[in-house]
Design a protein around this motif. Structure first.
Motif, short mmCIF file in Angstrom:
data_model
loop_
_atom_site.label_atom_id
_atom_site.label_comp_id
_atom_site.label_asym_id
_atom_site.label_seq_id
_atom_site.Cartn_x
_atom_site.Cartn_y
_atom_site.Cartn_z
N ARG A 105 1.07 -1.05 0.35
CA ARG A 105 -0.05 0.01 0.14
C ARG A 105 0.84 1.47 0.01
NH1 ARG A 105 -3.41 -3.44 4.22
NH2 ARG A 105 -4.39 -4.11 3.40
N ARG A 106 2.43 1.15 0.26
CA ARG A 106 2.63 2.10 0.72
C ARG A 106 3.57 2.61 -1.11
NH1 ARG A 106 6.95 2.11 5.43
NH2 ARG A 106 8.06 0.53 4.04
N LEU A 107 3.54 1.43 -1.15
CA LEU A 107 4.40 1.60 -2.74
C LEU A 107 3.09 2.37 -3.65
CD1 LEU A 107 6.30 -1.89 -2.63
CD2 LEU A 107 7.38 0.14 -3.44
N ASP A 135 17.30 -9.43 -5.67
CA ASP A 135 16.14 -8.59 -6.25
C ASP A 135 15.93 -7.49 -5.27
OD1 ASP A 135 16.19 -10.86 -8.66
OD2 ASP A 135 15.00 -11.37 -7.74
N GLU A 136 16.53 -7.61 -4.55
CA GLU A 136 16.34 -6.49 -3.61
C GLU A 136 15.83 -4.67 -3.61
OE1 GLU A 136 17.88 -7.81 0.14
OE2 GLU A 136 17.55 -9.97 -0.08
N ALA A 137 16.91 -4.86 -4.23
CA ALA A 137 17.12 -3.35 -4.43
C ALA A 137 15.84 -2.75 -5.75
CB ALA A 137 18.67 -2.91 -5.37
N ASN A 138 15.37 -1.34 -5.79
CA ASN A 138 14.50 -1.05 -6.36
C ASN A 138 12.95 -2.14 -5.86
OD1 ASN A 138 16.25 0.49 -7.47
ND2 ASN A 138 17.03 -0.43 -8.99
N ILE A 139 12.74 -2.00 -5.08
CA ILE A 139 11.73 -3.55 -5.01
C ILE A 139 10.09 -3.03 -5.10
CG2 ILE A 139 11.38 -1.44 -2.10
CD1 ILE A 139 10.68 -5.43 -3.22
#
Length: 818
Positions: free
Chosen positions: A547-549, A575-579
């Motif tokens: 929801r925040r994204l 894959d954690e970067a640029n979620i």
């Protein structure tokens, strides 16, 4: 000299009789002494006072009983001292009196009289106080019997304490200096301590039961204050400054303490030193004081002595801000730390609990004085780790309790678990606790987090935290199986872990995703039974991130990607970067899928639907469809209980109705599945209710929503057929048709769509249904139910109310007759 040691004391009953006899004789001699005093007869006064004091020569009384006898004679000696003062006024010199009393026949009465006259002699200033005091303290060597000598020197200390040549004292100057006063007190203290220590040998030959010997040793302990009063007198001397204390007083006292080699004496005297002398003196003489601690007998409770010292110093540090600088100047922490290590090394037989207690005391001191120095705190914990390394798992309950105190101290001081996580030796200590104790500490840590509202905001800190909590979140060596755990305790612990998840948060989206992955990694090691508690809050935490994204990207075009089950394995740390929302949904799908191992199909279905609704809000149709697909698969393959199926169908229909992201094809597919499952429920009433609920899938009031009145009518008609079949089945099996509840419920659905403008729901249809219900209710085969009757009557009242309205609604209801 009187130095005999008795073979033992009479029994308690005999002691009472001996004391009574001795008191009676003291009273008798005192009577004649008083008569001589009244007559100003010096010789008779000395004669009868010597006879009275002769009763103190007994060796048959225990220390406690002897004390009672001593106090009686002490009161009488005060009267004699007043008489000696009066004699000097009548022309008798103090020097004459001082010589005269030495003609007493026995040593003990002679010395008591000599001390009494000596008090008057010093007060008169006819002779230097230092000379009289020196003579008295030397003369008292004539009594070497432990009990008699101890009380004699106590009397000397009592009558001389206000006549010492202290700074600003009236006796200073020609009478002597403060050095003379200190020398007198130290000499008397040394002799008294020797006598007190010798009493242990007196009791070692006591014959009789062990309890009797213990009682005698206890009585010896009760006499310790007679020796300790000398140290109190020293502490009250105004002329004893820091230099004199450091150079003369402390070394002499500690020399006597170390050399006496008596457990009771060493412990008590060290305690006295700590309690009676000023804290600033202790701070400036730490080296000397701590050096003596390592030289005490192995049986001495050194941990308590040093704990009291550190407690006094920490209180002193808190008394004023400027005092803290002194602690840094003298390097108090380093000295105390080295002393603790040295004492533990020297006393190799010290129990583990003693060593841990010393570290607890040192840590408490550090947290009070140097709370800002985490390196000091970690150093103390590290020293404790070294001691525990040779032990392995701690099995001693007392030592375990102290370790819990050690670990709890930083939590209570800082009220912030994140600070504690910076202590590298903290988890190393926990490794030495058994499974049960580790679990207790884990609960304490979580409770601290919840109580203080501490948020864990970094993935590496979350990793460190779960290392401390591993007994709660996963199985470990030596832990009981899940089936062996108390169910109520297990639920309480896992609910606590579930609450913890909400405290793992970060405003940075990438870091938050790392936190979720870290938590999931540890939760998946916990076994199927724990997953039902730990994964749901993790799912909702991930949904919060979604929801925040979504909110951050609401002004940007959402990148719609195809989402398939084959992509489930793509959520890796790389894959954690640029979620993005898509990555979080992949994480969610993997997480909810894990619940299938529990098994918790009903919980999994609810979470699938929650995720589908979140994907709907993000306009991610493929992802929402995949979650619905998994929900249907879970329903088909894993939910077999009829009640659970009913609940699940209603949840599916309710969620599907709120979805706006689906295109026509996907929506028709899901709607068809939902209606098909509804018609296949086991019980007819459940089928009926599920089918008429499905009608809402074809009539959505939101803007742009589906409004297929024909399919709504088909659902309602199908529900009516199922209700009719239920009536017939009840008639065949029970002999009666049962209540008409289902018909009334369906009627209310018809009215809902009728009011909302469904053109396929006409007056005639509603009229026919009302007549059907009335007919069924009047039938003999129908079971009467007051609740159903009231329900139907309320529905009819509503129709009448609508007919009476003055707008277009009344016109629509006009043709319906009730």
């Amino acid at each position: 000299m009187q130095n005999s040691i008795p073979d033992g004391f009479p029994s308690t009953n005999d002691q009472e009789k001996l004391l009574a006899d001795a008191l009676a004789l003291v009273q008798h001699h005192a009577f004649y002494m008083h008569r001589a005093l009244d007559n100003n007869n010096l010789q008779d006064a000395l004669k009868f006072s010597a006879q009275m004091l002769g009763e103190l020569r007994t060796s048959k009384l225990s220390p406690q009983k002897y004390y009672e006898l001593y106090m009686k004679t002490f009161d009488e000696l005060r009267m004699l001292e007043v008489f000696f003062k009066e004699e000097t006024k009548r022309g008798c010199t103090n020097a004459y009196l001082y010589e005269e009393v030495q003609h007493a026949g026995n040593v003990l009465p002679r010395l008591y009289l000599l001390c009494t006259v000596g008090s008057v002699y010093i007060r008169s200033k006819e002779a230097p106080a230092k000379e009289v005091l020196k003579d008295l303290v030397e003369m008292c060597r004539g009594i070497q019997h432990p009990v008699r000598g101890l009380f004699l020197r106590s009397y000397l200390s009592q009558i001389s304490k206000d006549k010492l040549t202290d700074a600003a004292s009236e006796f200073e100057g020609e009478g002597g200096t403060v050095v003379d006063a200190v020398e007198f007190v130290l000499q008397n203290f040394t002799e008294m301590n020797k006598l007190w220590v010798r009493m242990q040998h007196q009791f070692s030959v006591v014959q009789g039961p062990a309890k009797e010997k213990e009682k005698r040793e206890k009585e010896r302990s009760e006499l310790r204050d007679l020796v300790g009063k000398n140290l109190h007198v020293l502490s009250q001397l105004e002329g004893v400054d820091l230099d004199m204390y450091r150079d003369i007083v402390l070394p002499r006292v500690l020399e006597q303490v170390v050399n006496c080699k008596d457990e009771l004496a060493q412990y008590y005297l060290m305690d006295c030193i700590i309690q009676v002398f000023p804290d600033e003196y202790h701070l400036q003489t730490l080296d000397t004081l701590l050096g003596a601690c390592s030289q005490l007998q192995p049986s001495v409770d050194v941990k308590t002595v040093m704990s009291q010292l550190m407690d006094r110093l920490s209180v002193y540090a808190a008394s004023a801000p400027e005092v803290l600088a002194e602690f840094s100047q003298v390097e108090a922490f380093s000295k105390l730390s080295e002393a603790v290590i040295k004492v533990i090394e020297v006393q190799q037989d010290m129990p583990l609990v003693g060593a841990v207690c010393l570290h607890v005391a040192l840590l408490t001191f550090t947290l009070r004085v140097h709370a800002d120095r985490l390196d000091y705190v970690d150093q103390v914990l590290g020293a404790c780790v070294k001691k525990l390394n040779g032990v392995g798992k701690v099995n001693d309950s007392k030592a375990t309790k102290q370790i819990i105190t050690l670990l709890s101290a930083p939590l209570e001081k800082y009220n912030n678990v994140v600070t504690v996580l910076n202590l590298t030796n903290y988890p190393k200590i926990m490794e030495h606790l058994d499974y049960g104790t580790n679990k207790i500490m884990a609960v304490v840590i979580i409770q601290s987090i919840m109580k203080n509202g501490t948020f864990i905001m970094e993935a590496d800190k979350v990793e460190a935290l779960f290392q401390l909590l591993k007994e709660l979140v996963q199985d470990s060596d030596g832990s009981p199986t899940l089936d062996e755990l108390d169910e109520e305790d297990f639920m309480e612990e896992q609910n606590l872990v579930a609450r913890l998840v909400q405290m793992l948060t970060n405003e940075d989206n990438d870091e938050m995703f790392k936190i979720l992955i870290t938590a999931k990694k540890h939760f998946q090691k916990g076994g199927s039974k724990r997953l039902g508690y730990s994964l749901p809050p993790l799912v909702f935490s991930a949904l919060k991130l979604v929801r925040r994204l979504q909110e951050q990207d609401k002004n940007n075009e959402v990148d719609k990607v195809t989402f398939s089950p084959q992509e489930q394995g793509s959520s890796t740390e790389a894959d954690e970067a640029n979620i993005s929302p898509q990555k979080v949904f992949q994480f969610l799908l993997q997480t909810v899928d894990s619940l299938s191992a529990v098994p918790a199909p009903e919980l999994a279905l609810r979470l699938y639907l929650q995720c589908a609704e979140a994907a709907n809000d993000c306009d991610l149709e493929p992802i929402a469809y995949e979650f619905f697909t998994q929900a249907f698969v879970t329903y088909e393959e894993e939910i077999s209980d009829s009640k659970a199926q009913v609940t699940s169908i209603h949840l599916i229909v309710g969620t599907l109705q709120r979805m706006h992201v689906f295109g026509v094809e996907n929506r028709d597919t899901l709607t068809h599945k939902a209606t098909g499952y509804s018609a296949k429920l086991l019980k007819k009433p459940d089928q009926c209710r599920a089918v008429y609920v499905c009608s809402h899938l074809f009539w959505i009031e939101d803007e742009g929503g589906v409004q297929d009145g024909e399919r709504v009518l088909l659902c309602l008609k199908r529900a009516l057929r199922i209700a009719n079949a239920a009536q017939q089945m009840a008639s065949v099996t029970k002999g009666s048709g049962g209540p008409v509840t289902l018909f009334v419920e369906i009627l209310n659905k018809y009215l809902y769509y009728f009011e909302h403008g469904n053109q396929h729901i006409t007056n005639a249809v509603i009229q026919g249904l009302i007549e059907l219900i009335v007919t069924e209710m009047q039938s003999e085969n129908t079971t009467q139910d007051p609740t159903v009757d009231a329900f139907f009557a309320s529905t009819l009242r509503y129709i009448r109310f609508q007919k009476q309205k003055g707008d277009g609604v009344a016109e629509r209801y006009a043709a319906i007759e009730v």
